[in-house]
Design an enzyme around this catalytic site. Structure first.
Site, mmCIF file in Angstrom:
data_model
loop_
_atom_site.group_PDB
_atom_site.id
_atom_site.type_symbol
_atom_site.label_atom_id
_atom_site.label_comp_id
_atom_site.label_asym_id
_atom_site.label_seq_id
_atom_site.Cartn_x
_atom_site.Cartn_y
_atom_site.Cartn_z
ATOM 1 N N TYR A 133 38.841 31.280 35.759
ATOM 2 C CA TYR A 133 39.276 32.405 36.564
ATOM 3 C C TYR A 133 39.851 31.918 37.902
ATOM 4 C CZ TYR A 133 36.967 34.854 32.818
ATOM 5 O OH TYR A 133 36.618 35.287 31.564
ATOM 6 N N GLY A 144 21.520 32.524 28.936
ATOM 7 C CA GLY A 144 22.374 33.642 28.574
ATOM 8 C C GLY A 144 21.894 34.405 27.366
#
Length: 368
Positions: free
Chosen positions: A185, A327
């Protein structure tokens, strides 16, 4: 004298991170879940989801956009408007009622977006270079567009968007902010020469490529206090077209960044690397992050395999990690801390529901 066995840090020991004391060293990684619709407003379902997982030492939210011009995927939650901020207030309140600690990950999607997500605007990036991958719009999956290269004069706006998002997160009642400088990103795109081919003061040398990320970090730290700011990095992750294959350049870029912000004494640096325990790079970055005597290090090894208890313990035992980021096991097991501590059976994550809508695969995994 008898031999003294050195103390082995347990996943279940509390420790101090910035201005907070975590109940344990199992942290919830920022996870894309796409439940916020077109509005980007967190709803009661978000509050329930995060509150269910509040027993993790630290809960980090999904990557949250600071402005609609930085939205990265459909269903992403934002923190640009009062309505979005109010949604996060509900989330924070319920997490705190369960005794949890909540940081917001703030992310600018950079070139990993599409005009369909940005109200017709072109994605913003360091350079007008497409990722070569696909992205999701509100309707379907398409090839990533060629982004618009940001002008040097626009960098203060990017910094201000992160700063304002951090302020709104704190005003909403969250405990801190994690700045997303990883996974392909915008801030990661600036760090890597493959995606940043600028010739001005924001490109070229490692010093120039890390300039915008450092500006963002300093601005956010000044706004809310460095002791409630974390930083997420993924050097050499080579994802979404952001390639970092020159080891000397990677070391110079990331070590320079961490040394350059050492004076801030951030709460933590979270590092993602597939060889987190053995990589010389990660060893050097851990040393740089900790050099001020205050900043803690959170480690995980990425997306290839699920982080199970054995790997989490290995990361901690290596001495490189003060805590671990988890996660998928936390997606499927809201009470993962208890299950790991007591050796209880685990639910199995269902990947088909990771990016769906509604409560299925989101808030319906059972606790023990």
């Amino acid at each position: 004298m008898g031999f003294v066995v050195p103390h082995m840090t347990s996943l279940f020991e509390p420790f101090k991170i910035g201005r907070y004391t975590l109940n344990n060293r199992i942290t919830m990684a920022a996870l894309t879940r796409q439940r916020a619709g077109r509005s980007g407003v967190p709803v009661e379902m978000h509050a329930e989801y995060y509150a269910q997982r509040a027993s993790a030492g630290l809960v980090v939210t999904e990557g949250t956009f600071p402005a609609v011009s930085s939205r990265a995927f459909p269903g992403q939650a934002g923190v640009e408007t009062q309505e979005q901020q109010d949604g996060w207030t509900r989330v924070a309140r319920e997490v705190h009622e369960r005794g949890g600690l909540l940081f917001m990950q703030v992310m600018h999607g950079g070139r990993m977006s599409h005009p369909d997500l940005l109200e017709g605007q072109a994605p913003e990036a360091p350079s007008a270079i497409a990722s070569g991958t696909q992205v999701h719009t509100f309707d379907h999956k398409v090839d990533a567009a060629v982004p618009r290269a940001l002008e040097a004069e626009e960098m203060p706006r990017i910094v201000e968007e992160f700063r304002a998002a951090a302020r709104r997160a704190i005003d909403a009642g969250l405990d801190g902010v994690e700045i997303h400088g990883a996974n392909g990103y915008l801030l990661h795109e600036f760090l890597a020469p493959s995606s940043n081919q600028r010739t001005d003061e924001f490109g070229g040398s490692p010093e120039n490529r890390r300039r915008l990320p450092e500006m963002v970090i300093r601005s956010v730290a000044e706004e809310i206090g460095a002791d409630r700011v974390g930083l997420r990095l993924s050097p050499e992750h080579n994802i979404q077209g952001v390639l970092e294959n020159d080891s000397d350049d990677v070391l110079a870029t990331y070590r320079g960044l961490l040394e350059g912000i050492s004076d801030l004494k951030l709460a933590y640096v979270s590092l993602l690397h597939k060889d987190a325990i053995t990589s010389e790079l990660i060893g050097a970055l851990v040393e740089a992050a900790r050099s001020n005597g205050e900043t803690k290090v959170i480690l995980n090894t990425g997306f290839a395999t699920v982080t199970d208890k054995a790997e989490a313990e290995e990361l901690l035992a290596s001495g490189r990690a003060d805590a671990v980021a988890v996660g998928r096991e936390l997606i499927a097991n809201p009470d993962l801390v208890r299950r790991w501590e007591e050796g209880l059976a685990l639910n199995t994550p269902d990947p088909a529901t990771f990016y769906a809508s509604g409560p299925r695969g989101y808030t319906d995994y059972p606790s023990v």
